[in-house]
Design a protein around this motif. Structure first.
Motif, PDB file in Angstrom:
ATOM      1  N   HIS A 141      -6.526   7.367   5.446  1.00 50.49           N
ATOM      2  CA  HIS A 141      -6.191   8.736   5.043  1.00 50.49           C
ATOM      3  C   HIS A 141      -7.002   9.784   5.792  1.00 50.49           C
ATOM      4  CE1 HIS A 141      -3.905   6.904   1.875  1.00 50.49           C
ATOM      5  NE2 HIS A 141      -4.977   6.310   1.401  1.00 50.49           N
ATOM      6  N   LEU A 142      -7.856   9.358   6.694  1.00 46.70           N
ATOM      7  CA  LEU A 142      -8.795  10.297   7.321  1.00 46.70           C
ATOM      8  C   LEU A 142      -8.332  10.708   8.711  1.00 46.70           C
ATOM      9  CD1 LEU A 142     -12.199   8.627   6.324  1.00 46.70           C
ATOM     10  CD2 LEU A 142     -10.895  10.378   5.084  1.00 46.70           C
ATOM     11  N   GLY A 150     -14.780   6.847  -1.889  1.00 46.44           N
ATOM     12  CA  GLY A 150     -13.348   6.876  -2.198  1.00 46.44           C
ATOM     13  C   GLY A 150     -13.069   5.831  -3.257  1.00 46.44           C
ATOM     14  N   SER A 151     -13.803   5.936  -4.390  1.00 47.23           N
ATOM     15  CA  SER A 151     -13.865   4.831  -5.362  1.00 47.23           C
ATOM     16  C   SER A 151     -12.644   4.735  -6.262  1.00 47.23           C
ATOM     17  CB  SER A 151     -15.135   4.962  -6.201  1.00 47.23           C
ATOM     18  OG  SER A 151     -15.277   6.276  -6.705  1.00 47.23           O
ATOM     19  N   GLY A 152     -11.707   5.671  -6.172  1.00 46.67           N
ATOM     20  CA  GLY A 152     -10.475   5.561  -6.950  1.00 46.67           C
ATOM     21  C   GLY A 152     -10.754   5.471  -8.432  1.00 46.67           C
ATOM     22  N   PRO A 178     -13.045  12.226  -4.238  1.00 43.28           N
ATOM     23  CA  PRO A 178     -12.679  13.652  -4.187  1.00 43.28           C
ATOM     24  C   PRO A 178     -11.566  14.039  -5.155  1.00 43.28           C
ATOM     25  CG  PRO A 178     -11.741  12.493  -2.304  1.00 43.28           C
ATOM     26  CD  PRO A 178     -12.527  11.475  -3.083  1.00 43.28           C
ATOM     27  N   ASP A 179     -10.780  13.071  -5.610  1.00 44.51           N
ATOM     28  CA  ASP A 179      -9.632  13.408  -6.461  1.00 44.51           C
ATOM     29  C   ASP A 179     -10.096  13.511  -7.926  1.00 44.51           C
ATOM     30  OD1 ASP A 179      -6.264  12.901  -6.429  1.00 44.51           O
ATOM     31  OD2 ASP A 179      -7.345  12.765  -8.330  1.00 44.51           O
ATOM     32  N   ASP A 233       0.840  -1.194   0.000  1.00 38.75           N
ATOM     33  CA  ASP A 233       0.000   0.000   0.000  1.00 38.75           C
ATOM     34  C   ASP A 233       0.872   1.239   0.000  1.00 38.75           C
ATOM     35  OD1 ASP A 233      -3.174   0.715   1.529  1.00 38.75           O
ATOM     36  OD2 ASP A 233      -2.143   1.579  -0.144  1.00 38.75           O
ATOM     37  N   LEU A 250      -8.605  10.897 -10.435  1.00 40.29           N
ATOM     38  CA  LEU A 250      -9.162   9.546 -10.312  1.00 40.29           C
ATOM     39  C   LEU A 250     -10.607   9.507 -10.806  1.00 40.29           C
ATOM     40  CD1 LEU A 250      -7.666   8.507  -6.851  1.00 40.29           C
ATOM     41  CD2 LEU A 250      -7.082   7.590  -9.097  1.00 40.29           C
ATOM     42  N   ASP A 264      -1.933   9.900  -0.933  1.00 39.59           N
ATOM     43  CA  ASP A 264      -2.413   9.062  -2.014  1.00 39.59           C
ATOM     44  C   ASP A 264      -1.574   9.196  -3.271  1.00 39.59           C
ATOM     45  OD1 ASP A 264      -4.309   8.174  -0.426  1.00 39.59           O
ATOM     46  OD2 ASP A 264      -5.925   9.363  -1.248  1.00 39.59           O
ATOM     47  N   GLN A 311      -1.992  -1.989  -7.433  1.00 40.38           N
ATOM     48  CA  GLN A 311      -2.515  -2.507  -6.169  1.00 40.38           C
ATOM     49  C   GLN A 311      -3.719  -3.408  -6.394  1.00 40.38           C
ATOM     50  OE1 GLN A 311      -3.121   0.747  -3.545  1.00 40.38           O
ATOM     51  NE2 GLN A 311      -0.957   0.853  -3.052  1.00 40.38           N
ATOM     52  N   GLY A 370     -17.042  13.938  -4.385  1.00 47.57           N
ATOM     53  CA  GLY A 370     -17.558  14.053  -3.020  1.00 47.57           C
ATOM     54  C   GLY A 370     -16.559  13.550  -2.008  1.00 47.57           C
ATOM     55  N   ASP A 371     -16.880  13.780  -0.760  1.00 46.11           N
ATOM     56  CA  ASP A 371     -15.973  13.533   0.343  1.00 46.11           C
ATOM     57  C   ASP A 371     -16.649  12.644   1.385  1.00 46.11           C
ATOM     58  OD1 ASP A 371     -14.541  14.262   2.967  1.00 46.11           O
ATOM     59  OD2 ASP A 371     -13.345  15.199   1.389  1.00 46.11           O
ATOM     60  N   ALA A 372     -15.870  11.758   1.978  1.00 44.62           N
ATOM     61  CA  ALA A 372     -16.415  10.837   2.979  1.00 44.62           C
ATOM     62  C   ALA A 372     -16.987  11.568   4.188  1.00 44.62           C
ATOM     63  CB  ALA A 372     -15.319   9.880   3.435  1.00 44.62           C
ATOM     64  N   ARG A 396     -11.403  -8.114  -2.008  1.00 48.41           N
ATOM     65  CA  ARG A 396     -12.492  -7.536  -2.808  1.00 48.41           C
ATOM     66  C   ARG A 396     -13.554  -8.576  -3.142  1.00 48.41           C
ATOM     67  NH1 ARG A 396      -9.465  -3.304  -6.912  1.00 48.41           N
ATOM     68  NH2 ARG A 396      -9.318  -1.645  -5.361  1.00 48.41           N
ATOM     69  N   GLN A 418      -2.716   2.631  -8.372  1.00 50.79           N
ATOM     70  CA  GLN A 418      -4.003   1.999  -8.030  1.00 50.79           C
ATOM     71  C   GLN A 418      -4.206   0.725  -8.848  1.00 50.79           C
ATOM     72  OE1 GLN A 418      -7.405   3.987  -6.987  1.00 50.79           O
ATOM     73  NE2 GLN A 418      -6.308   5.306  -5.625  1.00 50.79           N
TER      74      GLN A 418
HETATM   75  C1  LIG Z   1      -5.748   3.662  -1.401  1.00 52.28           C
HETATM   76  S1  LIG Z   1      -6.828   4.573  -2.446  1.00 52.28           S
HETATM   77  C2  LIG Z   1      -8.160   3.387  -2.567  1.00 52.28           C
HETATM   78  C3  LIG Z   1      -9.065   3.645  -3.726  1.00 52.28           C
HETATM   79  C4  LIG Z   1     -10.169   2.626  -3.906  1.00 52.28           C
HETATM   80  N1  LIG Z   1     -11.078   2.613  -2.761  1.00 52.28           N
HETATM   81  C5  LIG Z   1      -9.567   1.271  -4.125  1.00 52.28           C
HETATM   82  O1  LIG Z   1      -9.652   0.457  -3.210  1.00 52.28           O
HETATM   83  O2  LIG Z   1      -8.992   1.048  -5.192  1.00 52.28           O
HETATM   84  C6  LIG Z   1      -7.507   5.804  -1.326  1.00 52.28           C
HETATM   85  C7  LIG Z   1      -8.686   6.552  -1.893  1.00 52.28           C
HETATM   86  O3  LIG Z   1      -9.256   7.337  -0.863  1.00 52.28           O
HETATM   87  C8  LIG Z   1      -9.645   8.558  -1.433  1.00 52.28           C
HETATM   88  N2  LIG Z   1      -9.824   9.540  -0.350  1.00 52.28           N
HETATM   89  C9  LIG Z   1      -8.881  10.168   0.372  1.00 52.28           C
HETATM   90  N3  LIG Z   1      -9.450  11.009   1.238  1.00 52.28           N
HETATM   91  C10 LIG Z   1     -10.791  10.902   1.071  1.00 52.28           C
HETATM   92  C11 LIG Z   1     -11.930  11.525   1.663  1.00 52.28           C
HETATM   93  N4  LIG Z   1     -11.801  12.442   2.623  1.00 52.28           N
HETATM   94  N5  LIG Z   1     -13.166  11.178   1.228  1.00 52.28           N
HETATM   95  C12 LIG Z   1     -13.304  10.246   0.260  1.00 52.28           C
HETATM   96  N6  LIG Z   1     -12.262   9.624  -0.351  1.00 52.28           N
HETATM   97  C13 LIG Z   1     -11.023   9.953   0.056  1.00 52.28           C
HETATM   98  C14 LIG Z   1      -8.527   8.869  -2.396  1.00 52.28           C
HETATM   99  O4  LIG Z   1      -8.830   9.891  -3.312  1.00 52.28           O
HETATM  100  C15 LIG Z   1      -8.328   7.499  -3.034  1.00 52.28           C
HETATM  101  O5  LIG Z   1      -9.203   7.282  -4.090  1.00 52.28           O
END
Ligand SMILES: C[S@@+](CC[C@H](N)C(=O)[O-])C[C@H]1O[C@@H](n2cnc3c(N)ncnc32)[C@H](O)[C@@H]1O
Length: 273
Positions: free
Chosen positions: A131-132, A59-61, A84-85, A3, A88, A13, A30, A108-110, A40, A27
């Motif tokens: 990351h939170l 946080g769907s990447g 949010p990115d 990771d 991505l 990230d 990984q 959007g944001d978590a 998964r 991504q």
């Molecule tokens: C390790 S990656 C995982 C991505 C995806 N969930 C996957 O498993 O492939 C972390 C993800 O968390 C997202 N992320 C980071 N901070 C976030 C937040 N505050 N709200 C939502 N997503 C967030 C990043 O943009 C990134 O897409």
């Protein structure tokens, strides 16, 4: 250490190399790791989506799990990714077109999901909590947007489980401590069940998989980079770093190397009123 995204200090990230943003490649790499694939599959089976249901990945990447949702809920269901990115998000939207998937993606944001309460039958949140700074708030948002009876899987790594072998134990401990110090929420994995419970959800199952780095990559870029960080913060000396890298390279050559971190996955549901 798979990771890779978890250890950078300012932008956890991102993994920049030679000035190039490697975010999407990382991504994809990984996603191909056996431990990630197994978890998964476990998550998709645990969520047990049915045709016509609505599901969200927070946080769907690059969107891989939302595409899997779309296949399961079919044309009468809803498969949404929140990310949010912008880079991505764009990649996920491009792939949705390419795959002719019904998956949709929104920015959007978590911490403040852009949905009304009791919207979804199922939710997924994979490797985001690490990351939170306020994961409990994100758990509260997940609970809010789930319908009564709705299911969620939240999964994340826990850097307290990291193994670096071979190497001097004291040096390895300092390198792992450096990784912990550089991660926003390094012990996310062990706290998931408690945070979901505190948000009013009922925990049904907990799974785990160790993400084990392929031995072929030797010491690996991540360990080398974290070892450099450990030198910079005065936790180890340059000779100790060089010895660790040499030990790992020798281990890789002889087949005696193990670099891993464990990911925990929690299945929970929102109780019916
Ligand atoms: C390790 S990656 C995982 C991505 C995806 N969930 C996957 O498993 O492939 C972390 C993800 O968390 C997202 N992320 C980071 N901070 C976030 C937040 N505050 N709200 C939502 N997503 C967030 C990043 O943009 C990134 O897409």
């Amino acid at each position: 250490m798979p990771d890779t995204m978890a250890i950078s200090t300012s932008k956890p990230d991102r993994f920049d190399r030679d000035g190039q943003d490697q975010l999407i490649d990382v991504q994809d790499l990984q996603a191909a790791l056996p431990g990630i694939r197994r978890l998964r599959n476990w998550a998709q089976d645990a969520l047990a989506l049915q045709p016509g249901e609505s599901a969200v990945d927070i946080g769907s990447g690059t969107g891989s799990e939302v595409f899997a949702f779309a296949d399961r809920v079919g044309p009468t269901g809803t498969a949404l990714g929140v990310e949010p990115d912008p880079q991505l998000l764009n990649a996920a939207e491009r792939r949705a077109k390419q795959y002719e998937s019904t998956a949709k993606f929104v920015s959007g944001d978590a911490y403040g999901l852009p949905f009304g309460s009791e919207t979804f039958d199922a939710a997924l949140c994979e490797r985001v909590f690490q990351h939170l700074t306020a994961p409990a708030r994100a758990a509260g948002e997940i609970a809010r947007v789930l319908k009564p009876g709705g299911r969620v899987v939240v999964m994340d790594s826990d850097w307290g489980t990291a193994i670096v072998h071979p190497g001097d134990r004291g040096v390895v401990r300092q390198v792992i401590e450096t990784m912990v110090a550089g991660t926003t929420n390094p012990f996310a994995g062990r706290q998931l069940a408690g945070q979901l419970t505190a948000a009013g959800l009922v925990v049904d199952d907990i799974g785990s998989h160790a993400l084990i780095q392929e031995s072929g990559i030797g010491a690996g870029a991540l360990v080398a980079r974290v070892a450099d960080m450990a030198v910079a913060r005065g936790a180890i000396t340059e000779p100790q770093r060089d010895q660790l890298i040499a030990d790992l390279e020798a281990g890789a050559a002889s087949g005696d190397i193990h670099l891993s971190v464990t990911i925990f996955a929690v299945l929970a549901h929102k109780p019916s009123a």
